[in-house]
Enzyme design. Structure first.
Site, PDB file in Angstrom:
ATOM      1  N   GLY A   1      11.385  -9.235   1.647  1.00 57.62           N
ATOM      2  CA  GLY A   1      10.344  -9.102   2.756  1.00 57.62           C
ATOM      3  C   GLY A   1       9.519  -7.808   3.236  1.00 57.62           C
ATOM      4  O   GLY A   1       9.433  -7.519   4.343  1.00 57.62           O
TER       5      GLY A   1
ATOM      6  N   ASN B   1       6.826  -6.604   2.011  1.00 59.45           N
ATOM      7  CA  ASN B   1       5.423  -6.911   2.275  1.00 59.45           C
ATOM      8  C   ASN B   1       5.243  -7.674   3.589  1.00 59.45           C
ATOM      9  O   ASN B   1       4.218  -7.285   4.137  1.00 59.45           O
ATOM     10  CB  ASN B   1       4.967  -7.582   0.912  1.00 59.45           C
ATOM     11  CG  ASN B   1       4.501  -6.578  -0.228  1.00 59.45           C
ATOM     12  OD1 ASN B   1       3.716  -5.855  -0.102  1.00 59.45           O
ATOM     13  ND2 ASN B   1       5.181  -6.798  -1.222  1.00 59.45           N
TER      14      ASN B   1
ATOM     15  N   ARG C   1       7.802 -31.141  -6.556  1.00 52.53           N
ATOM     16  CA  ARG C   1       6.901 -30.206  -5.940  1.00 52.53           C
ATOM     17  C   ARG C   1       5.998 -30.752  -4.888  1.00 52.53           C
ATOM     18  O   ARG C   1       5.845 -30.036  -3.843  1.00 52.53           O
ATOM     19  CB  ARG C   1       6.082 -29.825  -6.999  1.00 52.53           C
ATOM     20  CG  ARG C   1       5.602 -28.599  -7.094  1.00 52.53           C
ATOM     21  CD  ARG C   1       4.528 -28.272  -8.340  1.00 52.53           C
ATOM     22  NE  ARG C   1       5.445 -28.008  -9.331  1.00 52.53           N
ATOM     23  CZ  ARG C   1       5.408 -26.670  -9.867  1.00 52.53           C
ATOM     24  NH1 ARG C   1       4.935 -25.741  -8.929  1.00 52.53           N
ATOM     25  NH2 ARG C   1       6.059 -26.141 -10.796  1.00 52.53           N
TER      26      ARG C   1
ATOM     27  N   VAL D   1       5.099 -21.570  -7.456  1.00 52.30           N
ATOM     28  CA  VAL D   1       3.665 -21.718  -7.868  1.00 52.30           C
ATOM     29  C   VAL D   1       3.155 -22.873  -6.804  1.00 52.30           C
ATOM     30  O   VAL D   1       3.878 -23.764  -6.828  1.00 52.30           O
ATOM     31  CB  VAL D   1       3.353 -22.091  -9.219  1.00 52.30           C
ATOM     32  CG1 VAL D   1       2.096 -22.458  -9.519  1.00 52.30           C
ATOM     33  CG2 VAL D   1       3.855 -20.801  -9.960  1.00 52.30           C
ATOM     34  N   LEU D   2       2.108 -22.675  -6.246  1.00 51.58           N
ATOM     35  CA  LEU D   2       1.579 -23.906  -5.294  1.00 51.58           C
ATOM     36  C   LEU D   2       0.520 -24.461  -5.884  1.00 51.58           C
ATOM     37  O   LEU D   2      -0.316 -23.841  -6.778  1.00 51.58           O
ATOM     38  CB  LEU D   2       1.080 -23.188  -4.076  1.00 51.58           C
ATOM     39  CG  LEU D   2       2.152 -22.374  -3.246  1.00 51.58           C
ATOM     40  CD1 LEU D   2       1.461 -21.864  -2.101  1.00 51.58           C
ATOM     41  CD2 LEU D   2       2.905 -23.409  -2.507  1.00 51.58           C
TER      42      LEU D   2
ATOM     43  N   ASN E   1      -2.278 -13.383  -2.274  1.00 50.05           N
ATOM     44  CA  ASN E   1      -1.055 -13.275  -2.840  1.00 50.05           C
ATOM     45  C   ASN E   1      -1.088 -11.854  -3.235  1.00 50.05           C
ATOM     46  O   ASN E   1      -2.210 -11.140  -3.487  1.00 50.05           O
ATOM     47  CB  ASN E   1      -0.850 -13.869  -4.218  1.00 50.05           C
ATOM     48  CG  ASN E   1       0.628 -13.655  -4.758  1.00 50.05           C
ATOM     49  OD1 ASN E   1       1.367 -13.517  -3.998  1.00 50.05           O
ATOM     50  ND2 ASN E   1       0.518 -13.605  -6.018  1.00 50.05           N
TER      51      ASN E   1
ATOM     52  N   HIS F   1       0.708  -9.221  -6.161  1.00 49.82           N
ATOM     53  CA  HIS F   1       1.313  -9.242  -7.429  1.00 49.82           C
ATOM     54  C   HIS F   1       1.558  -7.742  -8.034  1.00 49.82           C
ATOM     55  O   HIS F   1       0.619  -7.078  -7.898  1.00 49.82           O
ATOM     56  CB  HIS F   1       0.366 -10.012  -8.426  1.00 49.82           C
ATOM     57  CG  HIS F   1       1.191 -10.114  -9.800  1.00 49.82           C
ATOM     58  ND1 HIS F   1       2.305 -10.825  -9.965  1.00 49.82           N
ATOM     59  CD2 HIS F   1       1.000  -9.481 -11.058  1.00 49.82           C
ATOM     60  CE1 HIS F   1       2.583 -10.707 -11.189  1.00 49.82           C
ATOM     61  NE2 HIS F   1       1.636 -10.049 -11.833  1.00 49.82           N
TER      62      HIS F   1
ATOM     63  N   VAL G   1      -1.452 -19.297 -12.172  1.00 51.01           N
ATOM     64  CA  VAL G   1      -0.226 -18.208 -11.924  1.00 51.01           C
ATOM     65  C   VAL G   1      -1.046 -17.062 -11.829  1.00 51.01           C
ATOM     66  O   VAL G   1      -1.445 -16.282 -13.016  1.00 51.01           O
ATOM     67  CB  VAL G   1       0.674 -18.488 -12.921  1.00 51.01           C
ATOM     68  CG1 VAL G   1       1.632 -17.164 -12.663  1.00 51.01           C
ATOM     69  CG2 VAL G   1       1.443 -19.555 -12.954  1.00 51.01           C
ATOM     70  N   ASP G   2      -1.326 -16.424 -10.645  1.00 49.40           N
ATOM     71  CA  ASP G   2      -1.733 -14.990 -10.574  1.00 49.40           C
ATOM     72  C   ASP G   2      -3.091 -14.701 -11.168  1.00 49.40           C
ATOM     73  O   ASP G   2      -3.432 -13.975 -11.794  1.00 49.40           O
ATOM     74  CB  ASP G   2      -0.804 -13.915 -11.128  1.00 49.40           C
ATOM     75  CG  ASP G   2       0.335 -13.968 -10.568  1.00 49.40           C
ATOM     76  OD1 ASP G   2       0.603 -14.144  -9.248  1.00 49.40           O
ATOM     77  OD2 ASP G   2       1.266 -13.790 -11.138  1.00 49.40           O
TER      78      ASP G   2
HETATM   79  C1  GRF Z   1       6.723  -7.597  -4.435  1.00 48.29           C
HETATM   80  O1  GRF Z   1       6.729  -6.817  -5.625  1.00 48.29           O
HETATM   81  C2  GRF Z   1       5.324  -8.466  -4.620  1.00 48.29           C
HETATM   82  O2  GRF Z   1       4.420  -7.837  -5.367  1.00 48.29           O
HETATM   83  C3  GRF Z   1       6.051  -9.689  -5.479  1.00 48.29           C
HETATM   84  O3  GRF Z   1       7.277  -9.917  -5.197  1.00 48.29           O
HETATM   85  C4  GRF Z   1       7.757  -8.720  -4.712  1.00 48.29           C
HETATM   86  C5  GRF Z   1       8.195  -9.027  -3.235  1.00 48.29           C
HETATM   87  O4  GRF Z   1       8.890  -8.027  -2.581  1.00 48.29           O
HETATM   88  N1  GRF Z   1       5.204 -10.740  -5.470  1.00 48.29           N
HETATM   89  P1  GRF Z   1       9.075  -7.959  -0.790  1.00 48.29           P
HETATM   90  O5  GRF Z   1       9.990  -9.325  -0.753  1.00 48.29           O
HETATM   91  O6  GRF Z   1       7.794  -8.054  -0.397  1.00 48.29           O
HETATM   92  O7  GRF Z   1       9.834  -6.765  -0.616  1.00 48.29           O
END
Ligand code: GRF
Length: 210
Positions: free
Chosen positions: A14, A16, A66, A91-92, A106, A108, A143-144
């Site tokens: 977590g 981010n 799902r 994946v949603l 999201n 990535h 996916v992304d």
């Molecule tokens: C990050 O690298 C994000 O880009 C990817 O998963 C990782 C999550 O890291 N989707 P955190 O849990 O936010 O530390």
């Protein structure tokens, strides 16, 4: 100022989420994190949310159909305006996404459209690219694959390991995500086909260098 309600979905440590919580704690930030939902119990994201006083929920995904999982996820997320995926490892599908059309973001750890899916930094190393980075994008059913809002790049060093490169990228992610969320909830992003157009304010950019 009435803040826009955002739910964050996470699966792990977590960091981010933390960047979003920290941004949202500032009075001039237009969004508040109203809820944090994980698909795994005991993860760092839950602790971070609790420390910030944000309500949490765990909706286990393991071994579940799902559609059932996504319906429960919708219940747990509740009546928010936007959803941010932050290290959410599922994946949603339209079961979830149709409730938030164009309102799911999201982050990535790769310069999309290169290296979607898992292990972005590892794939960058394996391919021998000289720059790696991160992307904030809208979520669609792929996916992304959704429209890109902003990206940032870091160099790939000769002696990089996957962990070292991922850590360098992560620092950039923490700058990109709050900026993109602000632009999104302020209604400054317009999507045309697969391109996003952003009405930038002073100090913002769609491309950061780490
Ligand atoms: C990050 O690298 C994000 O880009 C990817 O998963 C990782 C999550 O890291 N989707 P955190 O849990 O936010 O530390």
């Amino acid at each position: 100022m009435e803040k826009v309600a955002v739910a964050v979905l996470a699966s792990g440590r977590g960091t981010n989420l933390q960047a979003l919580l920290d941004a949202a704690a500032r009075p001039d930030f237009p969004a508040r994190i109203a809820r944090v939902v994980t698909n795994r119990p005991g993860v760092g994201a839950l602790e971070r949310a609790e420390r910030a006083g944000v309500p949490t929920a765990v909706v286990p995904s393991k071994g579940r159909a799902r559609e059932d999982f996504e319906r429960d996820l919708l219940d747990a997320v509740g009546p928010v305006d936007w959803v941010c995926l932050a290290g959410f490892m599922r994946v949603l599908t339209s079961t979830f996404l149709d409730r938030f059309p164009g309102r799911v973001l999201n982050i990535h750890p790769a310069l999309l459209p290169s290296f979607p899916g898992t292990h972005g930094p590892g794939q960058a190393l394996a391919h021998g690219v000289t720059q790696a980075g991160a992307t904030v994008h809208f979520v669609d059913a792929g996916v992304d694959t959704g429209p890109i809002i902003c990206q940032g790049s870091v160099p790939v060093l000769d002696d990089d390991t996957e962990d070292a490169l991922a850590a360098r990228i992560l620092g950039l992610e923490h700058r990109l995500y709050p900026m993109a969320l602000r632009q999104a909830v302020e209604g400054r992003i317009r999507v045309e086909g697969r391109r996003a157009r952003v009405d930038l304010r002073p100090g913002e950019a769609r491309w950061l260098v780490g």
